[in-house]
Design a protein around this motif. Sequence first.
Motif, PDB file in Angstrom:
ATOM      1  N   UNK A  72       0.892  -1.363  -0.007  1.00  0.00           N
ATOM      2  CA  UNK A  72      -0.073  -0.134   0.062  1.00  0.00           C
ATOM      3  C   UNK A  72       0.672   1.230   0.115  1.00  0.00           C
ATOM      4  N   UNK A  73       2.170   1.192   0.899  1.00  0.00           N
ATOM      5  CA  UNK A  73       2.879   2.228   0.969  1.00  0.00           C
ATOM      6  C   UNK A  73       3.602   2.529  -0.561  1.00  0.00           C
ATOM      7  N   UNK A  74       3.568   1.276  -1.129  1.00  0.00           N
ATOM      8  CA  UNK A  74       4.618   1.672  -2.685  1.00  0.00           C
ATOM      9  C   UNK A  74       3.353   2.455  -3.492  1.00  0.00           C
ATOM     10  N   UNK A  75       2.278   1.984  -3.173  1.00  0.00           N
ATOM     11  CA  UNK A  75       1.246   2.668  -4.292  1.00  0.00           C
ATOM     12  C   UNK A  75       1.241   4.124  -3.944  1.00  0.00           C
ATOM     13  N   UNK A  76       0.909   4.465  -2.833  1.00  0.00           N
ATOM     14  CA  UNK A  76       1.256   6.060  -2.313  1.00  0.00           C
ATOM     15  C   UNK A  76       2.297   6.832  -2.673  1.00  0.00           C
ATOM     16  N   UNK A  77       3.541   6.000  -2.812  1.00  0.00           N
ATOM     17  CA  UNK A  77       4.798   6.744  -3.184  1.00  0.00           C
ATOM     18  C   UNK A  77       4.841   6.757  -4.573  1.00  0.00           C
ATOM     19  N   UNK A 100       5.100  10.388  -0.858  1.00  0.00           N
ATOM     20  CA  UNK A 100       6.221   9.398  -0.731  1.00  0.00           C
ATOM     21  C   UNK A 100       5.944   9.171   0.906  1.00  0.00           C
ATOM     22  N   UNK A 101       6.058   7.841   1.141  1.00  0.00           N
ATOM     23  CA  UNK A 101       5.874   7.247   2.467  1.00  0.00           C
ATOM     24  C   UNK A 101       7.315   7.245   3.224  1.00  0.00           C
ATOM     25  N   UNK A 102       7.357   8.143   4.208  1.00  0.00           N
ATOM     26  CA  UNK A 102       8.559   8.251   5.099  1.00  0.00           C
ATOM     27  C   UNK A 102       8.747   7.005   5.736  1.00  0.00           C
ATOM     28  N   UNK A 125       0.493   5.707   7.925  1.00  0.00           N
ATOM     29  CA  UNK A 125       1.635   6.192   6.874  1.00  0.00           C
ATOM     30  C   UNK A 125       2.103   7.667   7.290  1.00  0.00           C
ATOM     31  N   UNK A 126       3.200   8.001   7.280  1.00  0.00           N
ATOM     32  CA  UNK A 126       3.923   9.068   7.381  1.00  0.00           C
ATOM     33  C   UNK A 126       4.043   9.259   6.009  1.00  0.00           C
ATOM     34  N   UNK A 127       3.412  10.421   5.467  1.00  0.00           N
ATOM     35  CA  UNK A 127       3.610  11.003   3.940  1.00  0.00           C
ATOM     36  C   UNK A 127       4.349  12.280   3.843  1.00  0.00           C
ATOM     37  N   UNK A 128       5.387  12.127   2.734  1.00  0.00           N
ATOM     38  CA  UNK A 128       5.981  13.703   2.432  1.00  0.00           C
ATOM     39  C   UNK A 128       5.036  14.342   1.401  1.00  0.00           C
TER      40      UNK A 128
END
Lengths: 793, 332
Positions: A26-31, A36-38, A169-172
């Motif tokens: 899921x994080x890869x999809x967000x990135x 970008x998933x920090x 998820x911590x997102x940039x």
Amino acid sequence: MKVLLSWMREFVPSGFGEIESDPVALGDVLTSLGLVVESIETTGAEWDGIVVAKVLELGKHPEADKIQLVQVDAGPEFSDDGAPLQICCGAFNMSVGDLVPLATLGTVMPGGLEIARRKLRGEWSNGMLCSATELGAGDDAEGIMILDAGLTIGTPLTDALGVETDVLFDLDVEGNRPEALSVAGVARDLAAKLNVEFVFPETPFAETSPAATERASVVIDDPDLCKRFGLRVLDGITMGPSPSWMQRRLEASGQRPINVIVDISNYVMLERGQPNHTFDLATVPDGAVRVRMANDGETLTTLDGQERTLTDADGLVCNGANEPISLAGVMGGAATEIGDNTTSVLLEAAVWDRMTIARTSRRLNLRSEASTRFERGADPAGIERALDRFCQLAAELCGATVAQGRVVVDGGVEAPIEVTLRVARVNQILNLDLDAAAIAGYLAPIGFEPLSQTDTELQIRIPSWRPDATAEIDVIEEVGRHHGYEKSGTRVPRPAQAGSLSPTQVARRAIRRAFMAEGCHEAMPMPFLAPGDLAKAGLDEQGITLANPLVAEESVLRTSMIPGMLKAIAYNQSHRNTGTRLFETGQTYIATDGDLPVEDEWVVAALDGADATEAMALLHRIAATLNLPGMRISNAEIPGMHPTRAAEIQFWGKPLGFAGEISPEALEAYGIEGRVGWVQLLVAPIVRSRGTAPKEKRVSRFPSSDLDLAFVVPDKVSAADVIVTIRKTAGELVKTVELFDVFRSEALGADTRSLAYRMRFQADDRTLTDDEVAETQLKIINAVKKKHSAELR
Amino acid sequence: MINELNAARDEALVAIAASNDMEALESLERDVLGKAGPFVAAKKRIGELAPEDRKDAGQAINATRTEVEDAIEARRGTLGASARAAQYANERLDLTEVSTAASVGHAHVVTQTWEELEDIFVGMGFHVAEGPHVETDWHNFDALNIPKGHPARDGFDTLYVNHGEPGSTLLRTHTSPVQIRTMLDQEPPIYIIAPGRVFRRDTADATHMPVFHQIEGLVVDKDISLADLAGTINAFVGTYFGEEVESRLRPNYFPFTEPSAEFDIRRADGSWLEMGGCGMVHPNVLRAGGIDPEEWSGFAFGFGIDRLALMKHGVSDLRELFANDTRFLSQF
């Protein structure tokens, strides 16, 4: 931006699908969407083994005053025979009958501690009662966390508190994506990518009369300041803490829970991306609000108790009497702040001019979650939904009754932008082969609404929450983002011409090699100087100053290469690196009347422990390496250099640089011991000279004859000038003139020395006769004697 | 006559064997084989013999003479070898006595990395462009689609200089102004890289310096697409880091490119490392450079040179690069 998966799911009725169980995927999809998933954190799982227990009995520990013996019931699963469990506990805040969290045997606490059965001062402890801090559930380390009565004894704490295992998820989030500073915005993007439906859930609540429009009003004096402004009126509020589920979400998102109203306000901001503000209605007569720019010098005491002096670049929310009650979009006023006794609230949700908020928050150093969202651009069309979400939560969580309807006024809200999107352009920029329908399929779910479409063009309306998107190219980026950059493939463009370095770059490399061959290491001094650095080096010119230097030591741009290198030599000497030879290629910055300063590029070498003659010898070897024929050297006084040990260098009649020794005063000022040899050359003339390939001079095939002549020459005459005289007198017949000996003695007399020159005579077209050579010799002797007050030795 | 010659030969052979140095041998050679020697004399006397005896006598003289010559040559070899041996013994040097102190200077690690990058891109057909360090705010911001008041300006921590109108002149915060200068200066197609020094209002620490170095790439040509960008990045990464190292583009935001991306490389452990920013040149930037975005398209990329130097040599603190300590400089 921290986003909980469970929170995002509230906007996706069908869920995200199987990928939900794989946080990394899921994080890869967000990135891949540019969010970008920090970091990814799984929450809830750390409470495994912690259950709800009831305090049955509190007793004194026979051997210790600071520990009490607590008998608890944690349900049959944790008791062999229905007997209570004895726990030794260092806290005294609980009473018989309280429900508390019990870490059972074998539990690994969030901090890593493993709970085992052990004796404390002779009494068994069968687990540990936990404080909020120990659970990672708050800052309260004072006592054991007392749970809500009514929970079932023995149930896992996660179940009892309704905590699901969750993913944070911590997102940039980049500056062009203000909508992704909200849970809903991230959920929308993710849902679109995963091809599932995104919806705003209903926010039902009862409304009462009289209507909000009868109890509140807004006038926008300055539409450039405020795009839209909305109000709701809420009554009957019971202040208190917010429920634990809300507190947990806020804490996970990095917000401290304060009280139910503040928490709802923050919750709505995080969820919808719409910052909002609450006034105590009792302090705003008639609920009347006016929006305008501040006057210069106007003051407002903000929530933090500070009196702020404002300028006419700050926005204000004022009351009906036109007195400031809030610094628009940045911070509320103290006088209208809600408190423990507040029952009625005037709720504001507005969208402000981005620049105004940016300026004010920067000037007052009041950066906040709210100001960041306003700076990047909140959604003017989202005001109603945010107001309603607040009211729904307030009705549910603190008994608020909501006056019917909203007061919403348009200020300088812009009409939605429509752009024409050419299918061919999309495919050209992204190297794809999409048709109009496919393009529309990527855009519609993220709110880029296709209004009409042909095979070649789509008319797209840009969503109100994407203020950064204004043109076709912005829409193309959205297509690329959702289709996937990786699908564009790779291709290496083939320029028609070969690549190359410029003549300057080629020369610079040759120059560096030449200095390195002389044992000089390449240094990189800072091009900044401290205010006194130039004067210390005996240089009087004024460097260009920085308008906003961080420190005084770096507040002047160098006009000379000397101070930086002297600092480097001094640094090395102070670290017992002596005899250091350094060189640098770099710029000086000289002010002009034009737009920009002149940036001359130099190569300089500083030779620790070397005198002027060594520096000159190095210069000659460098000149030979770089093939710089025609260098003319003359003794000269040069600022920063030793007054009697410096020479300037001309190259084909133009300045090339200077060399010699650094002035002893400068060395002393920089704390350098011994002498420092110096060579400084402009790069540009060297580049120019290399620009023309040397043409062959035919080597003469006729015999040559050599002649040595020594003259006693006064010290004030430079040895180089004698060579000039010899060459001028002998004309083309002299091929080389070389100074091969310098000799001083008392016999020769003071202020004078012997200079011995070796000359080679040769003609290109004949064998020179002895008479010709003798005649030339005589001419040379006479010319040197006459011109330089010299004597033949 | 032959008997006399044989006697002379025997005498000579003894003398040759007894000669102790080259000089004695050469003097002997002159005496025996020279004009005054027995062989020359014997040859002169051949004419006195009967014609039918002359041939045999000549052959006998030559054979005897050859015996002496061979003996001299052999002795010369022996004496030469022992003279050489004596010379070798005499000239013996302990070469470990030669000082190991290096006398050659070293290029700065930043320069080494910089030149390596230049060489890779030159090999890919790029030219190397440069621009001034002190720039106008127009070149550094406005032309790059960052108008006055744009929030992105804040992110650059710009150092302004007191030159011309207040706020109009600055130390370039990135190498991107070179894009603008190049576009204004030449017609497409453009294939350039621009390595250079850039400035930020940053306090020096292990990962920040107020002065550092970036490299910028710009391509403007017909039909340039995101694939050309990805392919160029890929080719560069494979050359610099090794063929096995992958790269990827992921969406990002920069005002001067659209679409924008960050490019990452995959480390040995499988994780991705952020390398730099890139994207398709924003039409507004092409326009500022006097180029029609309908006719031409382009891509740009940029990343830090210093960081690559740190990575390559395992330097942990950026400040080391600018301390100018020879104990550091001489290592690379």
